[in-house]
Design a protein around this motif. Structure first.
Motif, PDB file in Angstrom:
ATOM      1  N   GLY A  42       0.785  -1.228   0.000  1.00  0.00           N
ATOM      2  CA  GLY A  42       0.000   0.000   0.000  1.00  0.00           C
ATOM      3  C   GLY A  42       0.815   1.274   0.000  1.00  0.00           C
ATOM      4  N   VAL A  43       2.111   1.151  -0.208  1.00  0.00           N
ATOM      5  CA  VAL A  43       2.988   2.325  -0.159  1.00  0.00           C
ATOM      6  C   VAL A  43       2.686   3.288  -1.310  1.00  0.00           C
ATOM      7  CG1 VAL A  43       5.401   3.099  -0.306  1.00  0.00           C
ATOM      8  CG2 VAL A  43       4.788   1.136   1.121  1.00  0.00           C
ATOM      9  N   GLY A  44       2.473   2.748  -2.505  1.00  0.00           N
ATOM     10  CA  GLY A  44       2.184   3.607  -3.657  1.00  0.00           C
ATOM     11  C   GLY A  44       0.913   4.412  -3.444  1.00  0.00           C
ATOM     12  N   GLY A  45      -0.131   3.767  -2.950  1.00  0.00           N
ATOM     13  CA  GLY A  45      -1.377   4.476  -2.674  1.00  0.00           C
ATOM     14  C   GLY A  45      -1.202   5.530  -1.597  1.00  0.00           C
ATOM     15  N   ALA A  46      -0.453   5.211  -0.553  1.00  0.00           N
ATOM     16  CA  ALA A  46      -0.195   6.177   0.520  1.00  0.00           C
ATOM     17  C   ALA A  46       0.603   7.371  -0.017  1.00  0.00           C
ATOM     18  CB  ALA A  46       0.553   5.512   1.664  1.00  0.00           C
ATOM     19  N   LEU A  47       1.539   7.099  -0.911  1.00  0.00           N
ATOM     20  CA  LEU A  47       2.337   8.165  -1.523  1.00  0.00           C
ATOM     21  C   LEU A  47       1.442   9.098  -2.330  1.00  0.00           C
ATOM     22  CD1 LEU A  47       4.892   9.597  -2.589  1.00  0.00           C
ATOM     23  CD2 LEU A  47       5.133   7.727  -4.235  1.00  0.00           C
ATOM     24  N   ILE A  48       0.599   8.538  -3.195  1.00  0.00           N
ATOM     25  CA  ILE A  48      -0.256   9.368  -4.042  1.00  0.00           C
ATOM     26  C   ILE A  48      -1.270  10.134  -3.185  1.00  0.00           C
ATOM     27  CG2 ILE A  48      -1.936   9.371  -5.928  1.00  0.00           C
ATOM     28  CD1 ILE A  48       1.004   8.815  -6.772  1.00  0.00           C
ATOM     29  N   ARG A  49      -1.868   9.470  -2.210  1.00  0.00           N
ATOM     30  CA  ARG A  49      -2.836  10.148  -1.334  1.00  0.00           C
ATOM     31  C   ARG A  49      -2.162  11.317  -0.604  1.00  0.00           C
ATOM     32  NH1 ARG A  49      -7.609   8.577   0.131  1.00  0.00           N
ATOM     33  NH2 ARG A  49      -7.253   6.392  -0.413  1.00  0.00           N
ATOM     34  N   GLY A  50      -0.985  11.093  -0.033  1.00  0.00           N
ATOM     35  CA  GLY A  50      -0.267  12.156   0.660  1.00  0.00           C
ATOM     36  C   GLY A  50       0.120  13.291  -0.270  1.00  0.00           C
ATOM     37  N   THR A  51       0.521  12.936  -1.478  1.00  0.00           N
ATOM     38  CA  THR A  51       0.886  13.945  -2.482  1.00  0.00           C
ATOM     39  C   THR A  51      -0.317  14.802  -2.833  1.00  0.00           C
ATOM     40  OG1 THR A  51       2.641  12.561  -3.414  1.00  0.00           O
ATOM     41  CG2 THR A  51       1.696  14.245  -4.861  1.00  0.00           C
ATOM     42  N   LEU A  52      -1.437  14.156  -3.162  1.00  0.00           N
ATOM     43  CA  LEU A  52      -2.630  14.897  -3.578  1.00  0.00           C
ATOM     44  C   LEU A  52      -3.183  15.743  -2.429  1.00  0.00           C
ATOM     45  CD1 LEU A  52      -4.338  12.184  -5.793  1.00  0.00           C
ATOM     46  CD2 LEU A  52      -3.075  14.208  -6.564  1.00  0.00           C
ATOM     47  N   ASP A  53      -3.112  15.244  -1.214  1.00  0.00           N
ATOM     48  CA  ASP A  53      -3.563  16.032  -0.063  1.00  0.00           C
ATOM     49  C   ASP A  53      -2.732  17.302   0.088  1.00  0.00           C
ATOM     50  OD1 ASP A  53      -5.558  14.175   0.511  1.00  0.00           O
ATOM     51  OD2 ASP A  53      -4.430  13.221   2.145  1.00  0.00           O
ATOM     52  N   VAL A 107      -1.017  18.836  -2.382  1.00  0.00           N
ATOM     53  CA  VAL A 107      -1.324  19.719  -3.516  1.00  0.00           C
ATOM     54  C   VAL A 107      -2.624  20.467  -3.234  1.00  0.00           C
ATOM     55  CG1 VAL A 107      -1.968  19.765  -5.960  1.00  0.00           C
ATOM     56  CG2 VAL A 107      -0.041  18.358  -5.209  1.00  0.00           C
ATOM     57  N   ARG A 108      -3.639  19.753  -2.712  1.00  0.00           N
ATOM     58  CA  ARG A 108      -4.918  20.395  -2.378  1.00  0.00           C
ATOM     59  C   ARG A 108      -4.704  21.473  -1.311  1.00  0.00           C
ATOM     60  NH1 ARG A 108      -9.025  16.377  -1.756  1.00  0.00           N
ATOM     61  NH2 ARG A 108      -9.868  17.130  -3.727  1.00  0.00           N
ATOM     62  N   ALA A 109      -3.925  21.177  -0.284  1.00  0.00           N
ATOM     63  CA  ALA A 109      -3.711  22.126   0.816  1.00  0.00           C
ATOM     64  C   ALA A 109      -3.068  23.419   0.330  1.00  0.00           C
ATOM     65  CB  ALA A 109      -2.861  21.477   1.906  1.00  0.00           C
ATOM     66  N   ARG A 110      -2.260  23.335  -0.708  1.00  0.00           N
ATOM     67  CA  ARG A 110      -1.607  24.557  -1.204  1.00  0.00           C
ATOM     68  C   ARG A 110      -2.369  25.193  -2.364  1.00  0.00           C
ATOM     69  NH1 ARG A 110       3.920  21.849  -3.714  1.00  0.00           N
ATOM     70  NH2 ARG A 110       4.086  20.923  -1.689  1.00  0.00           N
ATOM     71  N   GLY A 111      -3.543  24.639  -2.702  1.00  0.00           N
ATOM     72  CA  GLY A 111      -4.387  25.244  -3.727  1.00  0.00           C
ATOM     73  C   GLY A 111      -3.947  24.947  -5.149  1.00  0.00           C
ATOM     74  N   GLY A 112      -3.186  23.877  -5.337  1.00  0.00           N
ATOM     75  CA  GLY A 112      -2.678  23.549  -6.668  1.00  0.00           C
ATOM     76  C   GLY A 112      -3.548  22.548  -7.408  1.00  0.00           C
ATOM     77  N   THR A 113      -3.119  22.242  -8.627  1.00  0.00           N
ATOM     78  CA  THR A 113      -3.765  21.221  -9.452  1.00  0.00           C
ATOM     79  C   THR A 113      -2.688  20.320 -10.038  1.00  0.00           C
ATOM     80  OG1 THR A 113      -3.774  22.680 -11.387  1.00  0.00           O
ATOM     81  CG2 THR A 113      -5.788  22.634 -10.054  1.00  0.00           C
ATOM     82  N   VAL A 114      -3.123  19.186 -10.593  1.00  0.00           N
ATOM     83  CA  VAL A 114      -2.188  18.208 -11.147  1.00  0.00           C
ATOM     84  C   VAL A 114      -2.575  17.835 -12.571  1.00  0.00           C
ATOM     85  CG1 VAL A 114      -1.713  17.248  -8.861  1.00  0.00           C
ATOM     86  CG2 VAL A 114      -3.449  16.179 -10.293  1.00  0.00           C
ATOM     87  N   VAL A 115      -1.579  17.417 -13.321  1.00  0.00           N
ATOM     88  CA  VAL A 115      -1.769  16.776 -14.620  1.00  0.00           C
ATOM     89  C   VAL A 115      -1.187  15.371 -14.449  1.00  0.00           C
ATOM     90  CG1 VAL A 115      -1.242  16.807 -17.081  1.00  0.00           C
ATOM     91  CG2 VAL A 115      -1.567  18.976 -15.848  1.00  0.00           C
ATOM     92  N   PRO A 116      -2.052  14.359 -14.313  1.00  0.00           N
ATOM     93  CA  PRO A 116      -1.567  13.005 -14.022  1.00  0.00           C
ATOM     94  C   PRO A 116      -1.137  12.240 -15.277  1.00  0.00           C
ATOM     95  CG  PRO A 116      -3.959  13.046 -13.950  1.00  0.00           C
ATOM     96  CD  PRO A 116      -3.510  14.444 -14.244  1.00  0.00           C
ATOM     97  N   TYR A 140     -10.567  13.016  -5.489  1.00  0.00           N
ATOM     98  CA  TYR A 140      -9.410  13.796  -5.934  1.00  0.00           C
ATOM     99  C   TYR A 140      -9.563  14.328  -7.357  1.00  0.00           C
ATOM    100  CZ  TYR A 140      -6.992  12.098  -1.777  1.00  0.00           C
ATOM    101  OH  TYR A 140      -6.632  11.836  -0.478  1.00  0.00           O
ATOM    102  N   ALA A 141     -10.685  14.043  -8.006  1.00  0.00           N
ATOM    103  CA  ALA A 141     -10.866  14.431  -9.411  1.00  0.00           C
ATOM    104  C   ALA A 141     -10.819  15.953  -9.591  1.00  0.00           C
ATOM    105  CB  ALA A 141     -12.183  13.881  -9.952  1.00  0.00           C
ATOM    106  N   ASP A 142     -11.236  16.699  -8.564  1.00  0.00           N
ATOM    107  CA  ASP A 142     -11.229  18.162  -8.670  1.00  0.00           C
ATOM    108  C   ASP A 142      -9.826  18.745  -8.733  1.00  0.00           C
ATOM    109  OD1 ASP A 142     -11.080  17.275  -5.887  1.00  0.00           O
ATOM    110  OD2 ASP A 142     -11.156  19.416  -5.366  1.00  0.00           O
ATOM    111  N   LEU A 143      -8.814  17.940  -8.442  1.00  0.00           N
ATOM    112  CA  LEU A 143      -7.431  18.436  -8.487  1.00  0.00           C
ATOM    113  C   LEU A 143      -6.818  18.358  -9.880  1.00  0.00           C
ATOM    114  CD1 LEU A 143      -5.976  16.924  -5.194  1.00  0.00           C
ATOM    115  CD2 LEU A 143      -6.690  19.273  -5.626  1.00  0.00           C
TER     116      LEU A 143
END
Length: 96
Positions: A51-62, A64-73, A88-91
């Motif tokens: 579950g490390v990959g999922g934890a990494l992505i969840r922590g990353t997206l959280d 990015v959201r906290a700083r008001g950013g967006t992502v291109v996956p 996380y789709a809104d990011l």
């Protein structure tokens, strides 16, 4: 087990540390002030299947959201994670 996800801005990647050991990362290219283009995610083979990959992505997206950013996956792993976790789709940047 202690887990930490942090932005290593100098290396342009979010890293997940488990008990102070680098367990994986998700690399990005900054685009403008608040858009990050994620290109690749990698988990150390010793940590795969836990579950490390999922934890990494969840922590990353959280973060990015906290700083008001967006992502291109562009990274298939991150894109699949967002598909499975629509909260996380809104990011996702509307016009990459």
């Amino acid at each position: 087990m202690s887990t930490l996800v942090e932005d290593n801005a100098a290396e342009h990647r979010f890293e997940i540390l488990i008990d102070n050991a680098l367990a994986g990362f998700s690399a990005y290219l900054p685009r403008g002030a608040d858009v990050l283009v994620f290109t690749h995610t990698q988990v150390d083979p010793h940590f795969q299947g836990r579950g490390v990959g999922g934890a990494l992505i969840r922590g990353t997206l959280d973060q990015v959201r906290a700083r008001g950013g967006t992502v291109v996956p562009q990274c298939p792993f991150m894109a699949a994670f967002i598909d499975k976790h629509p909260e996380y789709a809104d990011l996702v940047a509307e016009h990459p």
